[in-house]
Write a protein that holds these residues in place. Sequence first.
Motif, short mmCIF file in Angstrom:
data_model
loop_
_atom_site.label_atom_id
_atom_site.label_comp_id
_atom_site.label_asym_id
_atom_site.label_seq_id
_atom_site.Cartn_x
_atom_site.Cartn_y
_atom_site.Cartn_z
N GLY A 77 0.83 -1.20 0.00
CA GLY A 77 0.00 0.00 0.00
C GLY A 77 0.86 1.25 0.00
O GLY A 77 1.53 1.56 -0.98
N LEU A 78 0.89 1.94 1.13
CA LEU A 78 1.56 3.24 1.24
C LEU A 78 3.05 3.14 1.57
O LEU A 78 3.72 4.16 1.64
CB LEU A 78 0.87 4.09 2.31
CG LEU A 78 -0.59 4.43 2.03
CD1 LEU A 78 -1.20 5.18 3.21
CD2 LEU A 78 -0.72 5.23 0.75
N CYS A 79 3.56 1.95 1.83
CA CYS A 79 4.98 1.84 2.18
C CYS A 79 5.64 0.73 1.37
O CYS A 79 4.97 -0.10 0.76
CB CYS A 79 5.16 1.58 3.68
SG CYS A 79 4.74 -0.08 4.21
N GLU A 80 6.96 0.74 1.38
CA GLU A 80 7.74 -0.32 0.75
C GLU A 80 8.69 -0.90 1.78
O GLU A 80 9.22 -0.17 2.62
CB GLU A 80 8.54 0.23 -0.43
CG GLU A 80 7.68 0.68 -1.59
CD GLU A 80 8.50 1.11 -2.77
OE1 GLU A 80 9.36 0.33 -3.22
OE2 GLU A 80 8.28 2.24 -3.23
N VAL A 81 8.89 -2.19 1.71
CA VAL A 81 9.74 -2.91 2.65
C VAL A 81 10.81 -3.65 1.86
O VAL A 81 10.49 -4.43 0.95
CB VAL A 81 8.92 -3.92 3.48
CG1 VAL A 81 9.80 -4.68 4.46
CG2 VAL A 81 7.77 -3.24 4.20
N LEU A 82 12.07 -3.43 2.21
CA LEU A 82 13.15 -4.18 1.61
C LEU A 82 13.25 -5.53 2.32
O LEU A 82 13.33 -5.59 3.55
CB LEU A 82 14.49 -3.44 1.73
CG LEU A 82 15.69 -4.17 1.14
CD1 LEU A 82 15.57 -4.29 -0.37
CD2 LEU A 82 16.97 -3.46 1.51
N VAL A 83 13.19 -6.61 1.55
CA VAL A 83 13.33 -7.96 2.09
C VAL A 83 14.55 -8.58 1.42
O VAL A 83 14.69 -8.56 0.20
CB VAL A 83 12.08 -8.82 1.81
CG1 VAL A 83 12.25 -10.21 2.39
CG2 VAL A 83 10.83 -8.16 2.35
N ARG A 84 15.45 -9.10 2.26
CA ARG A 84 16.67 -9.77 1.77
C ARG A 84 16.63 -11.21 2.26
O ARG A 84 16.22 -11.48 3.40
CB ARG A 84 17.90 -9.08 2.34
CG ARG A 84 18.03 -7.64 1.98
CD ARG A 84 19.14 -6.96 2.75
NE ARG A 84 20.43 -7.48 2.31
CZ ARG A 84 21.51 -7.54 3.08
NH1 ARG A 84 21.48 -7.14 4.33
NH2 ARG A 84 22.64 -8.01 2.61
N VAL A 85 17.08 -12.13 1.42
CA VAL A 85 17.08 -13.54 1.80
C VAL A 85 18.32 -14.22 1.23
O VAL A 85 18.83 -13.82 0.19
CB VAL A 85 15.77 -14.24 1.34
CG1 VAL A 85 15.69 -14.30 -0.16
CG2 VAL A 85 15.62 -15.61 1.95
N ARG A 86 18.79 -15.25 1.94
CA ARG A 86 19.89 -16.07 1.45
C ARG A 86 19.71 -17.49 2.00
O ARG A 86 18.96 -17.72 2.95
CB ARG A 86 21.25 -15.50 1.84
CG ARG A 86 21.53 -15.56 3.32
CD ARG A 86 22.87 -14.95 3.62
NE ARG A 86 23.10 -14.97 5.05
CZ ARG A 86 24.18 -14.54 5.61
NH1 ARG A 86 25.17 -14.05 4.88
NH2 ARG A 86 24.32 -14.59 6.90
N TRP A 87 20.41 -18.42 1.39
CA TRP A 87 20.39 -19.83 1.80
C TRP A 87 21.57 -20.05 2.73
O TRP A 87 22.71 -19.75 2.37
CB TRP A 87 20.48 -20.71 0.56
CG TRP A 87 20.40 -22.17 0.86
CD1 TRP A 87 21.43 -23.06 0.78
CD2 TRP A 87 19.25 -22.90 1.26
NE1 TRP A 87 20.98 -24.30 1.12
CE2 TRP A 87 19.65 -24.24 1.42
CE3 TRP A 87 17.93 -22.57 1.52
CZ2 TRP A 87 18.76 -25.25 1.81
CZ3 TRP A 87 17.06 -23.57 1.90
CH2 TRP A 87 17.47 -24.88 2.05
N GLU A 88 21.30 -20.56 3.92
CA GLU A 88 22.36 -20.76 4.91
C GLU A 88 22.07 -22.00 5.75
O GLU A 88 21.02 -22.09 6.39
CB GLU A 88 22.43 -19.52 5.82
CG GLU A 88 23.48 -19.56 6.88
CD GLU A 88 23.47 -18.29 7.72
OE1 GLU A 88 22.97 -18.34 8.86
OE2 GLU A 88 23.93 -17.26 7.21
N ASP A 89 22.97 -22.93 5.76
CA ASP A 89 22.86 -24.14 6.59
C ASP A 89 21.51 -24.85 6.44
O ASP A 89 20.89 -25.24 7.41
CB ASP A 89 23.11 -23.81 8.06
CG ASP A 89 24.50 -23.28 8.33
OD1 ASP A 89 25.43 -23.71 7.61
OD2 ASP A 89 24.66 -22.44 9.23
N GLY A 90 21.05 -25.01 5.21
CA GLY A 90 19.82 -25.75 4.95
C GLY A 90 18.54 -25.01 5.23
O GLY A 90 17.48 -25.63 5.32
#
Length: 139
Positions: A77-90
Amino acid sequence: MSDFDALQAVIRRHAGARQAEQRACEALLNALYHALRTASGPGLPLNNVTLDFIPDPGLRLRPPPPGGWHAAWVRLGLCEVLVRVRWEDGAFVGEYAQGGTFRLDETGEDALIALARRLLRDVAAAYAGEAPRPGTALN
């Protein structure tokens, strides 16, 4: 073999694993997007949620090395959220907003809906001026 040639060789040698990891992380971000759209419950989709994949702003190497972060902006909606992800230890490990973290050992619908709802609550708390909650495993 020069140091430059050695660098090129190692990048080529790990390209397949790196690309598979990128596809998996982007699939998780896409699944989170869909979970956010349905976080209000069955039959109550959120229509003003969008997803925009971006290079990770904290990235210091391109292409990202194995275990590197993959990112997207999620518009809520009115905001944006930065989401970061990585694969670590399964497991998938991630960060969002201002200090939100998560770890997903399994990526079923229930785990993704729980993450989506927590993300929505944490972002609302950030706008309300409340301290972020420390991240925990969701399952």
